[in-house]
Write an enzyme that holds these catalytic residues in place. Structure first.
Site, PDB file in Angstrom:
ATOM      1  N   HIS A  58       5.942   9.409 -23.214  1.00  0.00           N
ATOM      2  CA  HIS A  58       6.089   8.275 -24.139  1.00  0.00           C
ATOM      3  C   HIS A  58       6.180   8.702 -25.596  1.00  0.00           C
ATOM      4  CE1 HIS A  58       1.623   8.630 -24.325  1.00  0.00           C
ATOM      5  NE2 HIS A  58       1.789   8.179 -25.545  1.00  0.00           N
ATOM      6  N   LYS A  86       3.732  10.315 -16.135  1.00  0.00           N
ATOM      7  CA  LYS A  86       2.832  11.446 -15.950  1.00  0.00           C
ATOM      8  C   LYS A  86       1.451  10.960 -15.505  1.00  0.00           C
ATOM      9  CE  LYS A  86       0.645  12.240 -20.456  1.00  0.00           C
ATOM     10  NZ  LYS A  86      -0.735  12.533 -20.073  1.00  0.00           N
ATOM     11  N   ASP A  90      -3.708  17.674 -20.506  1.00  0.00           N
ATOM     12  CA  ASP A  90      -3.497  16.266 -20.858  1.00  0.00           C
ATOM     13  C   ASP A  90      -2.574  16.107 -22.047  1.00  0.00           C
ATOM     14  OD1 ASP A  90      -3.968  13.451 -20.661  1.00  0.00           O
ATOM     15  OD2 ASP A  90      -5.374  13.599 -22.335  1.00  0.00           O
ATOM     16  N   ASP A  99       0.873  -1.166   0.000  1.00  0.00           N
ATOM     17  CA  ASP A  99       0.000   0.000   0.000  1.00  0.00           C
ATOM     18  C   ASP A  99       0.915   1.222   0.000  1.00  0.00           C
ATOM     19  OD1 ASP A  99      -1.675   2.119   0.447  1.00  0.00           O
ATOM     20  OD2 ASP A  99      -2.761   1.204   2.114  1.00  0.00           O
ATOM     21  N   LYS A 109     -10.529  15.387 -28.628  1.00  0.00           N
ATOM     22  CA  LYS A 109     -11.156  14.063 -28.612  1.00  0.00           C
ATOM     23  C   LYS A 109     -12.379  14.050 -29.525  1.00  0.00           C
ATOM     24  CE  LYS A 109      -9.642  12.353 -24.115  1.00  0.00           C
ATOM     25  NZ  LYS A 109      -8.950  11.197 -24.709  1.00  0.00           N
ATOM     26  N   LYS A 125       8.752   7.359 -29.548  1.00  0.00           N
ATOM     27  CA  LYS A 125       8.283   7.004 -30.889  1.00  0.00           C
ATOM     28  C   LYS A 125       9.386   7.253 -31.916  1.00  0.00           C
ATOM     29  CE  LYS A 125       3.402   7.966 -29.864  1.00  0.00           C
ATOM     30  NZ  LYS A 125       2.909   6.601 -30.077  1.00  0.00           N
ATOM     31  N   HIS A 150       3.040  16.338 -24.366  1.00  0.00           N
ATOM     32  CA  HIS A 150       3.350  15.786 -25.686  1.00  0.00           C
ATOM     33  C   HIS A 150       3.563  16.875 -26.740  1.00  0.00           C
ATOM     34  CE1 HIS A 150       2.318  12.155 -23.742  1.00  0.00           C
ATOM     35  NE2 HIS A 150       1.028  12.180 -23.966  1.00  0.00           N
ATOM     36  N   GLU A 167      -7.672  12.615 -31.634  1.00  0.00           N
ATOM     37  CA  GLU A 167      -8.124  11.328 -31.119  1.00  0.00           C
ATOM     38  C   GLU A 167      -9.586  11.112 -31.505  1.00  0.00           C
ATOM     39  OE1 GLU A 167      -6.213  10.347 -26.998  1.00  0.00           O
ATOM     40  OE2 GLU A 167      -6.933  12.408 -26.908  1.00  0.00           O
TER      41      GLU A 167
END
Length: 480
Positions: free
Chosen positions: A173, A143, A230, A88, A329, A177, A235, A211
């Site tokens: 991430h 993140k 976000d 925990d 989105k 790439k 990014h 997205e």
């Protein structure tokens, strides 16, 4: 600076979604390709009450679901690397047992921390308490690292009490790439581009991260974060920095990150008039009906699911060149791309013959397909009795076709391997993170000051019409 290749890897959040989809498949793929040392032991930890065999069964199911069959090889070797110790993270209890499970590394320990931001500080305290924060230990941080500059500093200060910057690896991430890394090769390994890579020859730059998905199980996090925090804060600003940075003196962690942070600190504060926010309503994606954001959330909200920004970099190279950023989105299709629009030729010798010349355009596709396309003007074949005709002809490089031999890899494969081996080049330094938050916080402050709320847009469209106007009033059309 002490460098070592870790022979122990400790995964916090080892039963979470990221571990299932990315971390365990990436490590298994590296194992199949014999890229990690045979002696590397992987210890998973989370709240879930599992024993070693239970965690191996969990990992097997994740690999069967998320790792392509042609990359699995014999899973037995990889699964035998795995052990598990429940902890925990919010309390100090259990860290001594975790330390005993980890054992005494021969070379060193790498820790990957994928937990809620609220658990970062108690986890660091627990690691210190258990003796898991010494000189032969490095830590990777997934993140989100805060929700603004203040909270980010709190997290980074907590981490710094146990892990100095040379042993701290902040993960974005996107930097794993291939095509993102190819930005550096494209710019600095080709003489034809770098002399033109400035305000004299480039009209504008577009960066789009689109997205098709909605909340997808991220309800609590996303409604607090929104599109700006976000996607833009991490990014997209990393992509912008790689496009705009000066040539580093060498390809090493310090030189590359020094140049990125100079760009981030040169970003001009954005006014409310230079941003557009939106929130999707019910519509259709690929012919299938999808609900609106408020329906998915179950209540009304002012959180933006779309943002477009006109940004400027106030330095010698980029003065006067707008950078248009767009992310959202429930857009028509999933894509991440960078578009570099060059200026028109200063004088067209063909205009008197009725020919129209278009400026060259470089399109760097990052996902779902990795490719590079450069449009060049060419003469249309013919006798030209009614005038010369010119047409833009694309020179396309599909990266998987250009490099048929090398295996196409998950971004986390490279990042986990670099964490294990101690290469910080593709990780984000603290001063980068804080420069990004400083710029983003100023945008949010301007929204609050102006009372700016998201405009609605239909799912399956390219966002609010105001986003189109943001570019078109400068004579620019978004690349779609």
């Amino acid at each position: 600076m002490i460098s070592f290749t870790a022979d122990r890897l400790l995964l916090f959040g080892a039963t979470g979604d990221l571990a299932q989809r990315m971390l365990l498949p990436s490590l298994a793929a590296l194992d199949v390709d014999e890229l990690i040392h045979p002696d590397l032991e992987i210890i998973g930890t989370a709240r879930s009450e599992l024993d070693d065999q239970g965690f191996r069964n969990f990992a097997r199911e994740a690999l069967e679901k998320f790792l392509p069959a042609d990359r699995r090889g014999s899973m037995a070797t990889f699964l035998n690397r795995l052990t598990y110790q429940p902890v925990d993270a919010s309390t100090l209890e259990g860290y001594e047992a975790l330390a005993r499970k980890v054992g005494e590394p021969k070379e060193g320990l790498a820790i990957f921390l994928s937990t809620a931001p609220s658990l970062f500080e108690p986890t660091i305290q627990g690691l210190k308490h258990g003796g898991l924060a010494g000189e032969k230990v490095r830590i990777g941080l997934e993140k989100p690292l805060g929700i603004d500059l203040g909270s980010s500093c709190v997290i980074n200060d907590a981490v710094a009490t146990a892990f100095p910057e040379r042993r701290t690896y902040r993960i974005d991430h996107y930097l794993g790439k291939e095509t993102v890394q190819n930005l550096l090769a494209l710019r600095f390994a080709n003489l034809m581009f770098e002399p033109l890579w400035n305000s004299t020859h480039i009209d504008h730059v577009q960066i789009t991260v689109a997205e098709t998905v909605g909340l997808e199980g991220r309800v609590g996090f996303y409604d607090e974060a929104g599109a700006l925090r976000d996607m833009v804060q991490n990014h997209m600003l990393q992509l912008l920095a790689l496009v705009a940075m000066e040539p580093p003196v060498s390809y090493d962690a310090t030189a590359v990150r020094d140049e990125k942070v100079k760009v981030l600190r040169s970003l001009r504060k954005v006014t409310a008039a230079e941003t557009v926010t939106g929130q999707y309503r019910a519509g259709a994606i690929k012919g299938e009906p999808v609900p609106g954001y408020d329906e998915e959330l179950g209540r009304d909200s002012d959180t933006e699911t779309f943002v477009a920004i006109k940004a400027h970099i106030d330095n010698w190279r980029w003065k006067g060149v707008p950078f248009y950023l767009r992310t959202g989105k429930r857009l028509p299709h999933r894509t991440t791309e960078i578009v570099v629009q060059f200026r028109c030729v200063p004088h067209s010798i063909f205009s008197g013959r009725g020919a129209r010349s278009e400026p060259n355009r470089l399109v760097i596709g990052i996902q779902p397909e990795e490719n590079i396309s450069l449009s060049l003007m060419a003469k249309v074949p013919g006798l030209d009795r009614e005038g010369i005709r010119l047409r833009a002809v694309p020179l396309d490089i599909a990266m998987p076709d250009a490099f048929a031999g090398p295996q196409r890899r998950i971004a986390y494969e490279r990042l986990l391997l670099d964490l294990i081996e101690g290469d910080q080049t593709l990780f984000v330094r603290r001063d980068e993170v804080e420069a990004q938050w400083d710029w983003v916080d100023a945008i949010r402050a301007s929204w609050e000051e102006q009372g700016q709320t998201p405009k609605t847009y239909t799912a399956g469209s390219w966002g609010p019409s105001a986003a189109i106007a943001l570019a078109e009033r400068d004579g620019v059309t978004w690349h779609e």
